[in-house]
Design a protein around this motif. Structure first.
Motif, mmCIF file in Angstrom:
data_model
loop_
_atom_site.group_PDB
_atom_site.id
_atom_site.type_symbol
_atom_site.label_atom_id
_atom_site.label_comp_id
_atom_site.label_asym_id
_atom_site.label_seq_id
_atom_site.Cartn_x
_atom_site.Cartn_y
_atom_site.Cartn_z
ATOM 1 N N GLN A 142 0.825 -1.203 0.000
ATOM 2 C CA GLN A 142 0.000 0.000 0.000
ATOM 3 C C GLN A 142 0.863 1.259 0.000
ATOM 4 O OE1 GLN A 142 -2.783 -0.347 3.264
ATOM 5 N NE2 GLN A 142 -4.112 -1.698 2.093
ATOM 6 N N ARG A 174 1.048 7.523 1.760
ATOM 7 C CA ARG A 174 0.388 6.223 1.603
ATOM 8 C C ARG A 174 -0.992 6.388 0.966
ATOM 9 N NH1 ARG A 174 0.532 1.424 5.980
ATOM 10 N NH2 ARG A 174 -0.960 -0.013 5.038
ATOM 11 N N ALA A 175 -1.780 7.346 1.459
ATOM 12 C CA ALA A 175 -3.122 7.559 0.911
ATOM 13 C C ALA A 175 -3.053 8.028 -0.540
ATOM 14 C CB ALA A 175 -3.879 8.576 1.756
ATOM 15 N N THR A 176 -2.089 8.894 -0.836
ATOM 16 C CA THR A 176 -1.947 9.402 -2.202
ATOM 17 C C THR A 176 -1.606 8.280 -3.174
ATOM 18 O OG1 THR A 176 -1.290 11.607 -1.435
ATOM 19 C CG2 THR A 176 -0.627 10.985 -3.664
ATOM 20 N N GLN A 215 -2.406 5.149 -2.860
ATOM 21 C CA GLN A 215 -3.589 4.314 -3.022
ATOM 22 C C GLN A 215 -4.627 4.965 -3.937
ATOM 23 O OE1 GLN A 215 -3.590 3.510 1.538
ATOM 24 N NE2 GLN A 215 -4.846 1.907 0.650
ATOM 25 N N ILE A 216 -4.763 6.286 -3.841
ATOM 26 C CA ILE A 216 -5.730 6.981 -4.696
ATOM 27 C C ILE A 216 -5.277 6.973 -6.150
ATOM 28 C CG2 ILE A 216 -6.756 9.229 -5.217
ATOM 29 C CD1 ILE A 216 -6.668 9.749 -2.131
ATOM 30 N N ALA A 267 -14.413 6.453 -2.721
ATOM 31 C CA ALA A 267 -13.207 5.708 -2.343
ATOM 32 C C ALA A 267 -12.119 6.658 -1.858
ATOM 33 C CB ALA A 267 -12.709 4.894 -3.532
ATOM 34 N N GLN A 268 -11.983 7.792 -2.543
ATOM 35 C CA GLN A 268 -10.996 8.787 -2.119
ATOM 36 C C GLN A 268 -11.310 9.323 -0.725
ATOM 37 O OE1 GLN A 268 -9.056 12.159 -4.610
ATOM 38 N NE2 GLN A 268 -10.926 13.052 -3.765
ATOM 39 N N ASP A 284 -12.753 7.872 1.747
ATOM 40 C CA ASP A 284 -12.401 6.894 2.768
ATOM 41 C C ASP A 284 -10.911 6.943 3.100
ATOM 42 O OD1 ASP A 284 -15.007 6.020 2.969
ATOM 43 O OD2 ASP A 284 -14.718 4.323 1.598
ATOM 44 N N LEU A 285 -10.088 7.227 2.093
ATOM 45 C CA LEU A 285 -8.647 7.271 2.301
ATOM 46 C C LEU A 285 -8.172 8.617 2.839
ATOM 47 C CD1 LEU A 285 -7.653 5.475 -1.016
ATOM 48 C CD2 LEU A 285 -7.289 4.571 1.285
#
Length: 254
Positions: free
Chosen positions: A91, A202-204, A206-207, A222-223, A225-226
């Protein structure tokens, strides 16, 4: 940890090295298990922001170890794919640092990464069709997302190699280095990423990686949520304070 996979952790960066130069870093079961274990440690540690996958001895990876295969070994792990990576990338962002050949499964490992730094002399290839086989570890799925359709199809159907120069020209490679400089180049790129907020990085990742498979209707949900936990984090407050106070932020990863 497998004897054929080395790890080095520091300054927010995990370096994972396939260390079988005598076999051109071909992947057997031990390598697959070693990569998977290294990825697990990388993912679990809050002090590590980005990883690098590379190979020892001037070669990235020559693909599956055919000798091990004839002994009944399978270089894939359930749910994780070839090399313990191709079906379940981390991830957190991962860089492939490529010297020499990234061939067959080795090319598919490189394509599993988010960023690629390669020597000008590196070569990438999916030669499976030349042996009556199919590149089934994600290469055929990822290649047309990384390269123009016709070029991806040519590489897949002919089995002919792709030079680093051409791969860079079409966007598959982020940075070209002189021979022997791929790992140092990857570390330089990794340091630029590791300087940023670890939760945000990490979030970036995943997006951006999810954007190619989400529908428009799914994407913003979905974005959200992250992104929600990132905006609510202590690091978000620290980033704002550091900007206002004109100093470097001190990230806590929470």
């Amino acid at each position: 940890m497998s004897d054929s996979v080395r790890t080095e952790f520091g300054d927010g960066i995990a370096v994972i090295t396939i260390d079988r130069p005598e076999a051109r870093n071909a992947v057997d079961k031990s390598v697959a298990e070693g990569i998977a274990a290294a990825i697990d440690e990388f993912e679990s540690r809050s002090d590590l922001v980005i990883g690098i996958l590379t190979g020892a001895g001037g070669t990235f990876c020559a693909g599956m170890d055919l000798k091990a295969f004839t002994r009944g070994e399978r270089p894939a792990l359930p749910g994780r794919g070839f090399g313990g990576l191709t079906e379940q990338p981390p991830q957190k962002p991962l860089i492939a640092a490529v010297e020499g050949w990234a061939l067959a499964g080795g090319c598919e490992l490189a394509l599993s990464a988010d960023l690629v730094v390669a020597s000008r002399e590196a070569k990438f290839g999916l030669p499976e069709v030349k042996r009556g086989l199919v590149a089934a570890a994600g290469g055929l799925l990822r290649l047309p997302k990384a390269l123009p359709y016709q070029l991806a199809m040519e590489i897949a159907l002919t089995g002919d190699p792709l030079t680093a120069e051409k791969a860079h020209a079409h966007g598959l490679i982020n940075t070209l280095t002189e021979p022997g400089g791929a790992l140092d180049g990857a570390k330089e790129l990794a340091a630029r990423v590791a300087a940023n907020g670890p939760l945000a990085v990490r979030a970036t990742k995943q997006i951006v990686s999810g954007a190619v498979r989400w529908t428009d209707a799914e994407a913003f949900a979905a974005q959200a949520d992250l992104v929600g936990p990132v905006f609510a984090s202590a690091d978000a407050q620290e980033g704002a304070r550091a900007f206002a106070e004109k100093r470097a932020p001190v990230w806590r990863g929470e």
